[in-house]
Scaffold this active site. Structure first.
Site, PDB file in Angstrom:
ATOM      1  N   ASP A 144      13.167 -95.039  31.153  1.00 15.05           N
ATOM      2  CA  ASP A 144      12.457 -95.001  32.427  1.00 15.05           C
ATOM      3  C   ASP A 144      11.691 -93.696  32.526  1.00 15.05           C
ATOM      4  O   ASP A 144      12.247 -92.621  32.272  1.00 15.05           O
ATOM      5  CB  ASP A 144      13.441 -95.130  33.587  1.00 15.05           C
TER       6      ASP A 144
ATOM      7  N   HIS B 106       4.238 -89.966  43.511  1.00 16.46           N
ATOM      8  CA  HIS B 106       5.692 -90.085  43.668  1.00 16.46           C
ATOM      9  C   HIS B 106       6.368 -88.742  43.399  1.00 16.46           C
ATOM     10  O   HIS B 106       7.251 -88.306  44.162  1.00 16.46           O
ATOM     11  CB  HIS B 106       6.225 -91.152  42.710  1.00 16.46           C
TER      12      HIS B 106
ATOM     13  N   GLU C 100      13.091 -98.826  43.264  1.00 21.47           N
ATOM     14  CA  GLU C 100      11.928 -98.202  42.646  1.00 21.47           C
ATOM     15  C   GLU C 100      11.058 -99.304  42.058  1.00 21.47           C
ATOM     16  O   GLU C 100      11.485-100.011  41.135  1.00 21.47           O
ATOM     17  CB  GLU C 100      12.341 -97.197  41.561  1.00 21.47           C
TER      18      GLU C 100
ATOM     19  N   GLU D 210       8.297-100.586  39.758  1.00 24.04           N
ATOM     20  CA  GLU D 210       7.751-100.067  38.507  1.00 24.04           C
ATOM     21  C   GLU D 210       7.106-101.197  37.696  1.00 24.04           C
ATOM     22  O   GLU D 210       7.283-102.382  37.989  1.00 24.04           O
ATOM     23  CB  GLU D 210       8.853 -99.403  37.678  1.00 24.04           C
TER      24      GLU D 210
ATOM     25  N   ASP E  59      14.008-100.540  39.457  1.00 25.12           N
ATOM     26  CA  ASP E  59      15.058 -99.676  38.926  1.00 25.12           C
ATOM     27  C   ASP E  59      15.859 -99.137  40.108  1.00 25.12           C
ATOM     28  O   ASP E  59      15.563 -98.070  40.662  1.00 25.12           O
ATOM     29  CB  ASP E  59      14.440 -98.537  38.116  1.00 25.12           C
TER      30      ASP E  59
ATOM     31  N   ARG F  13      20.702 -92.758  45.533  1.00 26.08           N
ATOM     32  CA  ARG F  13      20.157 -91.411  45.709  1.00 26.08           C
ATOM     33  C   ARG F  13      21.237 -90.355  45.926  1.00 26.08           C
ATOM     34  O   ARG F  13      21.090 -89.207  45.470  1.00 26.08           O
ATOM     35  CB  ARG F  13      19.185 -91.402  46.895  1.00 26.08           C
TER      36      ARG F  13
ATOM     37  N   GLN G   5      22.950 -89.762  42.556  1.00 28.49           N
ATOM     38  CA  GLN G   5      21.988 -89.071  41.701  1.00 28.49           C
ATOM     39  C   GLN G   5      21.836 -87.602  42.094  1.00 28.49           C
ATOM     40  O   GLN G   5      21.801 -86.713  41.234  1.00 28.49           O
ATOM     41  CB  GLN G   5      20.640 -89.779  41.777  1.00 28.49           C
TER      42      GLN G   5
ATOM     43  N   LYS H 246      21.648 -94.171  38.338  1.00 25.87           N
ATOM     44  CA  LYS H 246      20.571 -95.040  37.872  1.00 25.87           C
ATOM     45  C   LYS H 246      21.056 -96.173  36.973  1.00 25.87           C
ATOM     46  O   LYS H 246      20.399 -97.211  36.876  1.00 25.87           O
ATOM     47  CB  LYS H 246      19.560 -94.212  37.066  1.00 25.87           C
TER      48      LYS H 246
ATOM     49  N   THR I 257      19.166-102.528  36.676  1.00 22.66           N
ATOM     50  CA  THR I 257      17.709-102.538  36.631  1.00 22.66           C
ATOM     51  C   THR I 257      17.288-103.997  36.578  1.00 22.66           C
ATOM     52  O   THR I 257      17.688-104.728  35.666  1.00 22.66           O
ATOM     53  CB  THR I 257      17.168-101.792  35.395  1.00 22.66           C
TER      54      THR I 257
ATOM     55  N   GLU J  33      10.870 -92.405  49.844  1.00 23.58           N
ATOM     56  CA  GLU J  33       9.543 -91.936  50.245  1.00 23.58           C
ATOM     57  C   GLU J  33       9.081 -92.643  51.516  1.00 23.58           C
ATOM     58  O   GLU J  33       8.549 -92.008  52.432  1.00 23.58           O
ATOM     59  CB  GLU J  33       8.527 -92.197  49.145  1.00 23.58           C
TER      60      GLU J  33
END
Length: 396
Positions: free
Chosen positions: A113, A120, A186, A188, A218, A222, A225, A238, A242, A343
């Site tokens: 990844d 971002h 996420e 992607e 993904d 948070r 992480q 993470k 996925t 975000e």
């Protein structure tokens, strides 16, 4: 069986697309409009020649390994097959897309990844390091990435059990173990390696090794992480899940969606310098429990898939058939173009209101996230990727 009707030119899954898939019944297929052709049966009937790559194959890996000459030949054969007037021999191997159960389209060898959207990266820096420079010193020198877990890549529609791990909020004296309290997504774009390599891949050889692209979510815990990532980077926050879309869109289908990539400043090192630097005009939509909350644009990605592939093999690592590497979160310039909820809600400080009147900052059990995308081509045609969806459930 409904008689064959050639898809309209404006069908996102028309003959300009022809994405591939795998089914839970153990055969690979290709989609044309609302129908899916059983490629194993078609090859056995002599309708396509993939060198036996589809016969008895439960997924796309053998075909991916065959390389670009075979990919090009089979695509031309399928186009001729569908445009030349489908016969009864072909029609018996066609299935309505709603009648088949889709599986993970390829066996994932490795998963990488990246972190390739400048918007971002700037957003996360502003959230977590408001008094520091927006980008770390190396960000514009190389595509930042990390290795994930191939074994936790799942197909769209698979439930996502809430991950557990260590968490420590800023106001807590000690870490604790338990379910993530800040579960995120996420959005992607993932690229699927077909032809393997023995060592580094040159940046301009991208198309010789990559067959196509899939949508990726993904999922990210948070809080887990944030506590674990220093100094070595993402790990348990993470690696739990996925999700990928079931349709692998060929790079050939995306050729008309190519656009100029953003100018890189400062200039990159020679091994990352592309003879033709391009991105793709792929437009995303993210829905949270059915509410459209964001529309991220892929076109503005800073590090291209060709540069990502060149970098991930630059140290001599081999690329293998079934390798999946993803762009990293795709975000644009406004909150309504962000590809993650950290975000979109500015780390929970600005919750979003969903259509049912409730507000959300991070994912709760029972929440469903659906990410869809289309590639916009010169001339007005669109290339459909379908969607990647998942529902958060309580871990048993």
């Amino acid at each position: 069986m409904t008689p064959w009707i050639q898809p309209a030119a404006d069908d996102p899954f028309g003959l300009h697309n022809l994405p591939l898939c795998a089914t839970r019944d153990g055969w690979a297929g290709v989609r044309a409009g609302d129908l899916v052709l059983n490629l194993a049966a078609a090859e056995e009937a002599g309708l396509v020649d993939a060198g036996g790559a589809f016969t008895g194959a439960p997924n796309l890996n053998r075909f991916l390994a065959a390389g670009r000459p075979t990919w090009t030949r089979v695509r031309a054969q399928l186009t001729d097959l569908f445009t030349g007037g489908v016969t009864g021999t072909v029609e018996r191997h066609l299935h309505p897309v709603g009648d088949i159960a889709l599986a993970l389209p390829f066996e994932v060898a490795d998963y990488v990844d990246f972190y390739s959207s400048e918007q971002h990266a700037n957003n996360l820096s502003a959230i977590f390091r408001p008094d520091a420079p927006t980008l770390l010193p190396n960000w514009k020198s190389l595509p930042i990435g990390y290795h994930g877990r191939a074994g936790t890549v799942v197909v769209s529609g698979t439930d996502i059990p809430r991950p557990h791990g260590q968490r420590k909020a800023p106001d807590e004296e000690r870490p604790s173990y338990g379910p993530s309290r800040r579960l995120d997504v996420e959005a992607e774009l993932g690229f699927v390696v077909g032809a393997p390599s023995k060592g580094a891949i040159a940046v301009d050889d991208f198309r010789e090794h990559v067959f196509g692209a899939v949508l990726v979510n993904d999922w990210s815990a948070r809080d887990i992480q944030a506590w674990e990532y220093q100094p070595l980077g993402p790990f348990l926050g993470k690696s739990f899940a996925t999700s990928v879309s079931p349709w692998v869109v060929p790079l050939d289908a995306l050729e008309p969606a190519k656009v100029a990539a953003v100018v890189q400043d400062p200039p990159v090192l020679p091994y990352l310098a592309e003879a033709e630097r391009y991105s793709y005009d792929i437009r995303y939509e993210i829905r949270w429990n059915g509410t459209l909350v964001s529309r991220p644009p892929y076109a503005g990605i800073y590090w291209t898939p060709a540069q990502q592939l060149a970098h991930l093999t630059a140290n001599g690592a081999w690329a293998r058939t079934g390798d999946l590497y993803a762009s990293g979160t795709i975000s644009g310039d406004t909150p309504e173009q962000t590809g993650s909820f950290i975000e979109r809600t500015w780390n929970g400080a600005q919750p979003v209101r969903l259509d049912d009147g409730v507000t959300r900052s991070f994912l709760l059990d029972g929440d469903t996230v659906t990410i869809s995308a289309t590639g916009w081509c010169t001339g007005g045609a669109v290339v459909g990727f379908g969607e990647v969806a998942g529902t958060v459930v309580t871990r048993v």
